[in-house]
Motif scaffolding. Structure first.
Motif, PDB file in Angstrom:
ATOM      1  N   ALA A 330       0.821  -1.213   0.000  1.00 45.07           N
ATOM      2  CA  ALA A 330       0.000   0.000   0.000  1.00 45.07           C
ATOM      3  C   ALA A 330       0.856   1.264   0.000  1.00 45.07           C
ATOM      4  N   ASP A 331       1.948   1.256   0.751  1.00 38.49           N
ATOM      5  CA  ASP A 331       2.748   2.473   0.830  1.00 38.49           C
ATOM      6  C   ASP A 331       3.636   2.686  -0.407  1.00 38.49           C
ATOM      7  N   ALA A 332       3.750   1.653  -1.255  1.00 37.01           N
ATOM      8  CA  ALA A 332       4.559   1.790  -2.476  1.00 37.01           C
ATOM      9  C   ALA A 332       3.712   2.088  -3.706  1.00 37.01           C
ATOM     10  N   LEU A 333       2.375   2.150  -3.540  1.00 37.20           N
ATOM     11  CA  LEU A 333       1.499   2.352  -4.697  1.00 37.20           C
ATOM     12  C   LEU A 333       1.777   3.669  -5.409  1.00 37.20           C
ATOM     13  N   SER A 334       1.946   4.741  -4.665  1.00 38.48           N
ATOM     14  CA  SER A 334       2.187   6.043  -5.304  1.00 38.48           C
ATOM     15  C   SER A 334       3.491   6.030  -6.092  1.00 38.48           C
ATOM     16  N   THR A 335       4.509   5.343  -5.573  1.00 43.21           N
ATOM     17  CA  THR A 335       5.789   5.227  -6.284  1.00 43.21           C
ATOM     18  C   THR A 335       5.622   4.407  -7.556  1.00 43.21           C
ATOM     19  N   ALA A 336       4.874   3.301  -7.479  1.00 46.06           N
ATOM     20  CA  ALA A 336       4.637   2.460  -8.659  1.00 46.06           C
ATOM     21  C   ALA A 336       3.898   3.242  -9.741  1.00 46.06           C
ATOM     22  N   GLN A 337       2.895   4.018  -9.353  1.00 47.25           N
ATOM     23  CA  GLN A 337       2.128   4.798 -10.329  1.00 47.25           C
ATOM     24  C   GLN A 337       2.985   5.900 -10.950  1.00 47.25           C
ATOM     25  N   TRP A 338       3.857   6.499 -10.159  1.00 51.54           N
ATOM     26  CA  TRP A 338       4.768   7.525 -10.686  1.00 51.54           C
ATOM     27  C   TRP A 338       5.685   6.919 -11.744  1.00 51.54           C
ATOM     28  N   LEU A 339       6.190   5.727 -11.457  1.00 46.60           N
ATOM     29  CA  LEU A 339       7.096   5.068 -12.402  1.00 46.60           C
ATOM     30  C   LEU A 339       6.356   4.604 -13.655  1.00 46.60           C
ATOM     31  N   ALA A 340       5.104   4.172 -13.503  1.00 46.34           N
ATOM     32  CA  ALA A 340       4.327   3.732 -14.658  1.00 46.34           C
ATOM     33  C   ALA A 340       4.039   4.892 -15.607  1.00 46.34           C
ATOM     34  N   GLN A 341       3.835   6.087 -15.051  1.00 49.00           N
ATOM     35  CA  GLN A 341       3.518   7.255 -15.866  1.00 49.00           C
ATOM     36  C   GLN A 341       4.758   7.973 -16.394  1.00 49.00           C
ATOM     37  N   LEU A 342       5.932   7.525 -15.992  1.00 53.17           N
ATOM     38  CA  LEU A 342       7.182   8.200 -16.344  1.00 53.17           C
ATOM     39  C   LEU A 342       7.321   8.375 -17.849  1.00 53.17           C
ATOM     40  N   GLN A 343       7.590   9.616 -18.258  1.00 50.61           N
ATOM     41  CA  GLN A 343       7.832   9.928 -19.663  1.00 50.61           C
ATOM     42  C   GLN A 343       9.149  10.690 -19.767  1.00 50.61           C
TER      43      GLN A 343
END
Length: 380
Positions: A330-343
């Motif tokens: 749960a605490d890593a979700l924001s990091t995962a989403q940031w990396l997924a959206q990385l451009q």
């Protein structure tokens, strides 16, 4: 770089339906690669390149030569095209051409092929089994594009497929720098250079049922839960042994549907579509979670997703990249989403502001070790 058009209208009326021409989709377009750089890349051993010549005097009139090339003098000054696949994986500036199309699913993106054509260069009328946006760079090219239709294909030369017969064009136009042509899979088309020209083809893979089933079958063999065996649906002593009965076909299809509809199959499909087209370059030495805070805090440190890498969300607890599953706390979700959206490249400090826990550092380290992302220092 921004694509100037109505995305909602495009998705509703054109995407995978019919071709369209977007005049000046990119205003003041500047080529991210020169013909000389492209020609040099095609001399590299690892580059996937070929030259297609027309009007060759051969029986079919066509000739295909595969790279790497030593020089181009033998091809003359007209009637040939150099094509180089996956240039985005070699040149980051070419990879930036993908960003304007990220309103479409990331997993569909295949690569950016770049072509340079001399005057009258082309590859003949053909079909593509993928959706493609063709961006006109320097020079001008004449395009004819038809609606999706069934046409007989043949090979006038090795590794060159064309269509037989004429097709009715619904687009018959000359393109100039910044124009964008969208062609859905299965639509016949032909482009001929009016002068030396550069074109950029942003391709979106459209796998067939057969291709997906083949990939799914390969990966399913590794799953213990999918090793359940077929059972006959109530065989009778009066049944004819050499007859395939309707109830048996129904049972077989139901057996397969059960496998396809399971949650585990969702995960297998996610692994398939997150797989990179080519192997990602992994670091020589593994990165540990303990090293991440220091790496992110380095001055002028930037983080970037590797060319061709995909990092996709299936649920809040499951992300997939390079064909592997990443369990997300749960605490890593924001990091995962940031990396997924990385451009493109982003300052590592932006990620450091999110990543404060050990699980976040573990996720970042694992992605670096998989080759999905990498950190670098800008010393300019």
């Amino acid at each position: 770089m921004k694509l100037a058009f109505d995305k909602h209208d495009f998705l509703a009326n054109y995407w995978q339906k019919k071709p369209c021409l977007i005049r000046q989709g990119f205003t003041n377009f500047t080529d991210p690669v020169s013909p000389e750089i492209l020609a040099g890349l095609a001399m590299e051993e690892g580059a996937d390149s070929r030259v297609i010549q027309s009007n060759t005097g051969t029986d079919s009139g066509w000739l295909v030569t595969h790279g790497p090339f030593e020089d181009y003098e033998k091809f003359g000054e007209s009637d040939w095209t150099l094509l180089v696949q996956s240039v985005n994986e070699w040149l980051p500036d070419v990879g930036d051409l993908i960003t304007p199309f990220r309103f479409l699913p990331d997993w569909r993106i295949d690569d950016v092929m770049v072509s340079f054509s001399c005057e009258n260069g082309g590859v003949g009328p053909h079909l593509d089994q993928y959706d493609v946006f063709i961006i006109q760079g320097a020079g001008s090219r004449h395009w004819r594009v038809g609606e999706r239709q069934s046409m007989q294909e043949y090979q006038p030369a090795s590794d060159l497929c064309q269509v037989k017969g004429e097709f009715k064009a619904i687009i018959d136009e000359n393109l100039s720098a910044g124009d964008v042509l969208y062609i859905p899979a299965g639509c016949p088309h032909e482009g001929i250079a009016l002068e030396p020209s550069l074109n950029y083809s942003v391709g979106f893979r459209a796998p067939s049922k057969a291709e997906l089933l083949l990939q799914l079958g390969d990966i399913a063999m590794q799953q213990e839960s999918l090793q359940k065996r077929y059972q006959d649906p109530g065989i009778s002593a009066e049944d004819t042994s050499w007859e395939i009965q309707k109830k048996q076909l129904v049972a077989l299809k139901s057996f397969l549907k059960e496998a396809l509809s399971s949650d585990e199959t969702d995960a297998l499909l996610a692994r398939i579509v997150s797989q990179s087209k080519r192997p990602l370059p992994e670091p020589e030495l593994p990165t540990t979670a303990q090293q991440i805070p220091d790496l992110l805090s380095q001055p002028n440190a930037f983080i970037e997703k590797a060319s061709g890498a995909r990092f996709l969300k299936l649920s809040d607890t499951e992300f997939y990249g390079n064909g592997e599953a990443f369990s997300i706390s749960a605490d890593a979700l924001s990091t995962a989403q940031w990396l997924a959206q990385l451009q493109g490249s982003e300052p590592a400090s932006a990620l450091a502001e999110l990543a404060h826990s050990e699980s976040q550092s573990e996720l970042i380290a694992e992605m670096i070790n998989q080759g999905i992302i990498y950190l670098y220092i800008d010393e300019s």
